[in-house]
Design a protein around this motif. Structure first.
Motif, PDB file in Angstrom:
ATOM      1  N   LYS A  30       1.015  -1.028  -0.032  1.00 57.76           N
ATOM      2  CA  LYS A  30       0.145  -0.077   0.049  1.00 57.76           C
ATOM      3  C   LYS A  30       0.701   1.335  -0.139  1.00 57.76           C
ATOM      4  O   LYS A  30       0.438   2.235  -0.867  1.00 57.76           O
ATOM      5  N   GLU A  31       1.867   1.278   0.792  1.00 56.90           N
ATOM      6  CA  GLU A  31       2.805   2.402   0.864  1.00 56.90           C
ATOM      7  C   GLU A  31       3.362   2.555  -0.385  1.00 56.90           C
ATOM      8  O   GLU A  31       3.788   3.657  -0.923  1.00 56.90           O
ATOM      9  N   LEU A  32       4.071   1.419  -1.195  1.00 59.74           N
ATOM     10  CA  LEU A  32       4.782   1.624  -2.168  1.00 59.74           C
ATOM     11  C   LEU A  32       3.848   1.980  -3.341  1.00 59.74           C
ATOM     12  O   LEU A  32       4.345   3.004  -4.191  1.00 59.74           O
ATOM     13  N   ARG A  33       2.769   1.587  -3.232  1.00 62.83           N
ATOM     14  CA  ARG A  33       1.637   2.015  -4.378  1.00 62.83           C
ATOM     15  C   ARG A  33       1.690   3.350  -4.333  1.00 62.83           C
ATOM     16  O   ARG A  33       1.264   4.071  -5.290  1.00 62.83           O
ATOM     17  N   LYS A  34       1.423   3.985  -3.127  1.00 67.33           N
ATOM     18  CA  LYS A  34       1.190   5.342  -3.174  1.00 67.33           C
ATOM     19  C   LYS A  34       2.169   6.166  -3.419  1.00 67.33           C
ATOM     20  O   LYS A  34       2.174   7.096  -4.193  1.00 67.33           O
ATOM     21  N   LEU A  35       3.532   5.622  -3.257  1.00 66.68           N
ATOM     22  CA  LEU A  35       4.619   6.326  -3.931  1.00 66.68           C
ATOM     23  C   LEU A  35       4.980   6.392  -5.328  1.00 66.68           C
ATOM     24  O   LEU A  35       5.029   7.324  -6.061  1.00 66.68           O
ATOM     25  N   PHE A  36       4.304   5.068  -6.036  1.00 66.24           N
ATOM     26  CA  PHE A  36       4.252   4.856  -7.384  1.00 66.24           C
ATOM     27  C   PHE A  36       3.150   6.014  -8.084  1.00 66.24           C
ATOM     28  O   PHE A  36       3.400   6.143  -9.238  1.00 66.24           O
ATOM     29  N   GLN A  37       2.176   6.422  -7.343  1.00 58.67           N
ATOM     30  CA  GLN A  37       1.103   7.217  -8.037  1.00 58.67           C
ATOM     31  C   GLN A  37       1.883   8.545  -8.416  1.00 58.67           C
ATOM     32  O   GLN A  37       1.377   9.434  -8.988  1.00 58.67           O
ATOM     33  N   ILE A  38       2.745   8.986  -7.366  1.00 58.00           N
ATOM     34  CA  ILE A  38       3.527  10.119  -7.491  1.00 58.00           C
ATOM     35  C   ILE A  38       4.608  10.272  -8.581  1.00 58.00           C
ATOM     36  O   ILE A  38       4.709  11.170  -9.242  1.00 58.00           O
ATOM     37  N   LEU A  39       5.080   9.196  -8.865  1.00 53.10           N
ATOM     38  CA  LEU A  39       6.229   9.017  -9.920  1.00 53.10           C
ATOM     39  C   LEU A  39       5.660   9.087 -11.195  1.00 53.10           C
ATOM     40  O   LEU A  39       4.527   8.663 -11.726  1.00 53.10           O
ATOM     41  N   PRO A  40       6.578   9.550 -12.160  1.00 58.31           N
ATOM     42  CA  PRO A  40       6.231   9.475 -13.563  1.00 58.31           C
ATOM     43  C   PRO A  40       5.945   8.221 -14.057  1.00 58.31           C
ATOM     44  O   PRO A  40       6.367   7.012 -13.484  1.00 58.31           O
ATOM     45  N   LYS A  41       4.630   8.033 -14.940  1.00 55.42           N
ATOM     46  CA  LYS A  41       4.418   6.890 -15.500  1.00 55.42           C
ATOM     47  C   LYS A  41       5.295   6.446 -16.661  1.00 55.42           C
ATOM     48  O   LYS A  41       5.725   7.292 -17.511  1.00 55.42           O
ATOM     49  N   SER A  42       5.456   4.932 -16.881  1.00 53.04           N
ATOM     50  CA  SER A  42       6.189   4.579 -18.166  1.00 53.04           C
ATOM     51  C   SER A  42       5.465   3.544 -18.543  1.00 53.04           C
ATOM     52  O   SER A  42       4.954   2.593 -17.762  1.00 53.04           O
ATOM     53  N   LYS A  43       5.200   3.184 -19.844  1.00 54.42           N
ATOM     54  CA  LYS A  43       4.600   1.872 -20.465  1.00 54.42           C
ATOM     55  C   LYS A  43       5.287   0.506 -20.154  1.00 54.42           C
ATOM     56  O   LYS A  43       4.975  -0.677 -20.098  1.00 54.42           O
ATOM     57  N   LYS A  44       6.728   0.734 -20.152  1.00 49.99           N
ATOM     58  CA  LYS A  44       7.485  -0.307 -20.180  1.00 49.99           C
ATOM     59  C   LYS A  44       8.635   0.034 -19.514  1.00 49.99           C
ATOM     60  O   LYS A  44       9.279   1.087 -19.659  1.00 49.99           O
ATOM     61  N   ILE A  45       9.093  -0.678 -18.642  1.00 52.56           N
ATOM     62  CA  ILE A  45      10.475  -0.616 -17.913  1.00 52.56           C
ATOM     63  C   ILE A  45      11.316  -1.656 -17.991  1.00 52.56           C
ATOM     64  O   ILE A  45      10.927  -2.951 -17.988  1.00 52.56           O
ATOM     65  N   ILE A  46      12.530  -1.584 -18.021  1.00 55.44           N
ATOM     66  CA  ILE A  46      13.610  -2.492 -18.300  1.00 55.44           C
ATOM     67  C   ILE A  46      14.503  -2.451 -17.029  1.00 55.44           C
ATOM     68  O   ILE A  46      15.163  -1.492 -16.907  1.00 55.44           O
ATOM     69  N   VAL A  47      14.467  -3.611 -16.212  1.00 53.83           N
ATOM     70  CA  VAL A  47      15.473  -3.684 -15.116  1.00 53.83           C
ATOM     71  C   VAL A  47      16.469  -4.331 -15.290  1.00 53.83           C
ATOM     72  O   VAL A  47      16.554  -5.563 -15.722  1.00 53.83           O
ATOM     73  N   VAL A  48      17.744  -3.748 -15.136  1.00 50.02           N
ATOM     74  CA  VAL A  48      19.038  -4.544 -15.378  1.00 50.02           C
ATOM     75  C   VAL A  48      19.220  -4.930 -13.985  1.00 50.02           C
ATOM     76  O   VAL A  48      19.698  -4.154 -12.973  1.00 50.02           O
ATOM     77  N   GLU A  49      19.249  -6.074 -13.716  1.00 50.93           N
ATOM     78  CA  GLU A  49      19.477  -6.846 -12.082  1.00 50.93           C
ATOM     79  C   GLU A  49      20.578  -7.871 -12.002  1.00 50.93           C
ATOM     80  O   GLU A  49      20.828  -8.548 -12.738  1.00 50.93           O
ATOM     81  N   SER A  50      21.425  -7.440 -10.965  1.00 51.35           N
ATOM     82  CA  SER A  50      22.450  -8.365 -10.629  1.00 51.35           C
ATOM     83  C   SER A  50      21.750  -9.271  -9.334  1.00 51.35           C
ATOM     84  O   SER A  50      20.832  -8.972  -9.051  1.00 51.35           O
ATOM     85  N   SER A  51      22.600 -10.581  -9.248  1.00 54.35           N
ATOM     86  CA  SER A  51      21.907 -11.366  -8.206  1.00 54.35           C
ATOM     87  C   SER A  51      21.962 -10.655  -6.818  1.00 54.35           C
ATOM     88  O   SER A  51      22.884 -10.045  -6.575  1.00 54.35           O
ATOM     89  N   GLN A  52      21.169 -11.438  -5.870  1.00 61.52           N
ATOM     90  CA  GLN A  52      21.239 -10.625  -4.406  1.00 61.52           C
ATOM     91  C   GLN A  52      22.473 -11.061  -3.878  1.00 61.52           C
ATOM     92  O   GLN A  52      23.091 -10.002  -3.181  1.00 61.52           O
ATOM     93  N   LYS A  53      23.249 -12.154  -4.158  1.00 59.02           N
ATOM     94  CA  LYS A  53      24.451 -12.367  -3.777  1.00 59.02           C
ATOM     95  C   LYS A  53      25.475 -11.367  -4.215  1.00 59.02           C
ATOM     96  O   LYS A  53      26.239 -10.809  -3.188  1.00 59.02           O
ATOM     97  N   GLU A  54      25.381 -11.213  -5.618  1.00 55.46           N
ATOM     98  CA  GLU A  54      26.338 -10.156  -6.006  1.00 55.46           C
ATOM     99  C   GLU A  54      26.086  -8.869  -5.309  1.00 55.46           C
ATOM    100  O   GLU A  54      27.108  -8.196  -5.046  1.00 55.46           O
ATOM    101  N   ARG A  55      24.872  -8.330  -5.002  1.00 58.55           N
ATOM    102  CA  ARG A  55      24.753  -6.992  -4.463  1.00 58.55           C
ATOM    103  C   ARG A  55      25.195  -6.902  -3.047  1.00 58.55           C
ATOM    104  O   ARG A  55      25.725  -5.942  -2.718  1.00 58.55           O
ATOM    105  N   TYR A  56      25.136  -8.036  -2.290  1.00 56.21           N
ATOM    106  CA  TYR A  56      25.852  -7.879  -1.157  1.00 56.21           C
ATOM    107  C   TYR A  56      27.254  -8.287  -1.067  1.00 56.21           C
ATOM    108  O   TYR A  56      28.038  -7.543  -0.167  1.00 56.21           O
TER     109      TYR A  56
END
Length: 104
Positions: A30-56
């Protein structure tokens, strides 16, 4: 600027951290959705992600003094953000594509 953009928006986990800086604790959908309502909208988002282990693992390799001052806080912050990131991916639904970054 992004709200006027018509092309695809590329978002990686480092840019996403700016979202995480707004809410630094474990949040609800609920809290994060509220934040997303404020942010600019995009039709498509591409997330470049490394593994959780790599991040730590990156915490141990950092050269930035601020991150080394309180490593316990940095790890707790990352755990909170991992929690929030899972919720964010659910909120995005099918409107995002993850590209695994194996080059890090």
């Amino acid at each position: 600027i992004l709200s006027k953009e018509k092309s695809e928006i590329y978002l990686d986990e480092f840019i996403m951290q700016s979202i995480f800086m707004i809410i630094q604790k474990k949040s609800s959908g609920k809290e994060l959705r509220k934040l997303f309502q404020i942010l600019p909208k995009s039709k498509k988002i591409i997330v470049v992600e490394s593994s959780q282990k790599e991040r730590y693992d990156r915490i141990n390799k950092t050269r930035f003094p601020a991150q080394q001052i309180n490593k316990e806080y940095a790890i707790a912050w990352m755990e909170n953000m991992e929690h929030n990131y899972k919720i964010i991916k659910q909120i995005l639904g099918k409107n995002y594509v993850i590209i695994k970054d194996e080059s890090i």
